[in-house]
Design a protein around this motif. Structure first.
Motif, PDB file in Angstrom:
ATOM      1  N   TYR A 211       3.311  -3.405 -19.369  1.00 28.44           N
ATOM      2  CA  TYR A 211       3.910  -2.153 -18.882  1.00 28.44           C
ATOM      3  C   TYR A 211       3.685  -1.023 -19.891  1.00 28.44           C
ATOM      4  CZ  TYR A 211       7.852   1.148 -18.971  1.00 28.44           C
ATOM      5  OH  TYR A 211       8.624   2.279 -19.100  1.00 28.44           O
TER       6      TYR A 211
ATOM      7  N   TYR B 258       0.442   0.601 -19.556  1.00 24.55           N
ATOM      8  CA  TYR B 258       0.323   1.588 -18.470  1.00 24.55           C
ATOM      9  C   TYR B 258       0.892   2.933 -18.890  1.00 24.55           C
ATOM     10  CZ  TYR B 258      -1.270  -2.024 -15.338  1.00 24.55           C
ATOM     11  OH  TYR B 258      -2.028  -3.013 -14.760  1.00 24.55           O
TER      12      TYR B 258
ATOM     13  N   PHE C  13      -3.781   4.643 -10.365  1.00 27.21           N
ATOM     14  CA  PHE C  13      -3.624   3.271 -10.856  1.00 27.21           C
ATOM     15  C   PHE C  13      -2.633   3.236 -12.017  1.00 27.21           C
ATOM     16  CE2 PHE C  13      -4.985  -0.251 -13.636  1.00 27.21           C
ATOM     17  CZ  PHE C  13      -4.946  -1.304 -12.739  1.00 27.21           C
ATOM     18  N   GLU C  14      -2.832   4.092 -12.999  1.00 27.02           N
ATOM     19  CA  GLU C  14      -1.998   4.033 -14.211  1.00 27.02           C
ATOM     20  C   GLU C  14      -0.572   4.524 -13.941  1.00 27.02           C
ATOM     21  OE1 GLU C  14      -3.148   2.388 -16.601  1.00 27.02           O
ATOM     22  OE2 GLU C  14      -5.328   2.512 -16.357  1.00 27.02           O
TER      23      GLU C  14
ATOM     24  N   GLY D  87       1.144   1.924 -11.957  1.00 25.48           N
ATOM     25  CA  GLY D  87       1.353   0.756 -12.811  1.00 25.48           C
ATOM     26  C   GLY D  87       2.560   0.959 -13.709  1.00 25.48           C
TER      27      GLY D  87
ATOM     28  N   HIS E 296       6.425  -0.869 -12.482  1.00 28.52           N
ATOM     29  CA  HIS E 296       7.026  -1.814 -13.439  1.00 28.52           C
ATOM     30  C   HIS E 296       8.446  -1.385 -13.813  1.00 28.52           C
ATOM     31  CE1 HIS E 296       2.936  -3.553 -14.173  1.00 28.52           C
ATOM     32  NE2 HIS E 296       3.690  -4.633 -14.154  1.00 28.52           N
TER      33      HIS E 296
ATOM     34  N   TRP F 118       1.748  -5.815  -4.997  1.00 27.23           N
ATOM     35  CA  TRP F 118       3.201  -5.731  -5.031  1.00 27.23           C
ATOM     36  C   TRP F 118       3.779  -5.835  -3.625  1.00 27.23           C
ATOM     37  CZ3 TRP F 118       5.805  -4.164  -9.702  1.00 27.23           C
ATOM     38  CH2 TRP F 118       4.954  -3.783 -10.745  1.00 27.23           C
TER      39      TRP F 118
ATOM     40  N   HIS G 244      -1.999  -1.241  -7.764  1.00 23.78           N
ATOM     41  CA  HIS G 244      -0.737  -0.513  -7.939  1.00 23.78           C
ATOM     42  C   HIS G 244      -0.640   0.678  -6.987  1.00 23.78           C
ATOM     43  CE1 HIS G 244      -0.250  -2.794 -11.577  1.00 23.78           C
ATOM     44  NE2 HIS G 244      -1.179  -2.145 -12.246  1.00 23.78           N
TER      45      HIS G 244
ATOM     46  N   ASP H  51       6.796  -7.499  -8.266  1.00 22.70           N
ATOM     47  CA  ASP H  51       5.440  -7.647  -8.799  1.00 22.70           C
ATOM     48  C   ASP H  51       4.925  -9.023  -8.395  1.00 22.70           C
ATOM     49  OD1 ASP H  51       3.157  -7.707 -10.376  1.00 22.70           O
ATOM     50  OD2 ASP H  51       4.148  -6.936 -12.172  1.00 22.70           O
TER      51      ASP H  51
ATOM     52  N   TRP I  78       1.489  -9.710  -8.991  1.00 20.18           N
ATOM     53  CA  TRP I  78       0.280  -9.983  -9.772  1.00 20.18           C
ATOM     54  C   TRP I  78       0.527 -11.332 -10.462  1.00 20.18           C
ATOM     55  CZ3 TRP I  78      -3.583  -6.309 -12.159  1.00 20.18           C
ATOM     56  CH2 TRP I  78      -3.693  -5.115 -11.431  1.00 20.18           C
TER      57      TRP I  78
END
Ligand SMILES: [Fe+2]
Length: 209
Positions: free
Chosen positions: A31, A34, A71-72, A75, A79, A129, A149, A164, A166
């Motif tokens: 996390y 990110y 994405f970032e 992410g 989280h 997710w 994400h 989550d 993943w």
């Protein structure tokens, strides 16, 4: 100007049932990555914008940085929702008559049907997710699959419950094929109070408000 720098939030989370502290520690580090990468992308974009323009030579790098924001950012934010809706010594179901249970009943007919839907979304093949959103316009809950994400998030909808799925979320505790066991563990550690506090933030009664 508002600061573009995000700070990594601290989550006092340990002692969960079926999700080890080792997993959590590794997950907090992921996390943190990110948060750092979100900050780095914003810095890179700000650097390009410094002279007030995005010139031809800068366009490829600018485009790549900007594409990666989804994405970032997601992410980072997902989280925070995920850790924020976990707690030790919880119960797998919300209290009878509680706000979340009522919302689930109104949206799905019964809490059990909502739960079947949410858990089934979590068991879908792929990396991503399971999210339960609230439509702020009518209070309806709906469950969604998010690839990675950023693919599948619904603009303006309010994330209420975030899981989550993943493999990094459970690989130290379960085999890749044992995702259902992890999902059961997730439910055993759900902070229903935190989930309910996310319902209809005061002053927001529509998606676009
Ligand atoms: Fe994760």
């Amino acid at each position: 100007m508002v600061s573009q720098t995000y700070k990594t939030k601290e989550f006092a989370l340990s002692g969960l049932a079926g999700i080890s502290d080792k997993t959590l520690e590794m997950h907090f580090k992921l996390y943190d990555g990110y948060v750092k990468e979100t900050n780095r992308l914003n810095e890179k974009i700000a650097e390009i914008l410094k002279d007030g323009k995005v010139d031809h030579e800068e366009m490829p790098a600018y485009s790549e940085f900007t594409r990666r924001l989804g994405f970032e950012y997601n992410g980072m934010v997902l989280h925070e929702y995920y850790f924020g809706n976990l707690r030790p010594k919880s119960v797998p179901e919300p209290d009878k008559g509680s706000a979340f249970r009522k919302a689930a009943e109104q949206s799905f007919g019964s809490f059990e049907t909502w739960k079947t839907d949410f858990m089934s979304v979590g068991k879908m093949r792929g990396v991503g997710w399971a999210l339960c959103y609230e439509d702020l316009e009518n209070g309806r809950l709906s469950n969604h699959w998010i690839t990675l994400h950023e693919v599948g998030n619904v603009a303006g909808f309010n994330p209420i419950l975030v899981m989550d799925v993943w493999e990094h979320a459970f690989l130290l505790d379960y085999k890749p094929a044992e995702r259902p066991k992890y999902i059961d563990a997730f439910f055993a550690n759900l902070d229903w109070k935190a989930v309910e506090q996310r319902l209809r933030p005061a002053g927001r009664k529509s998606r676009a408000a």
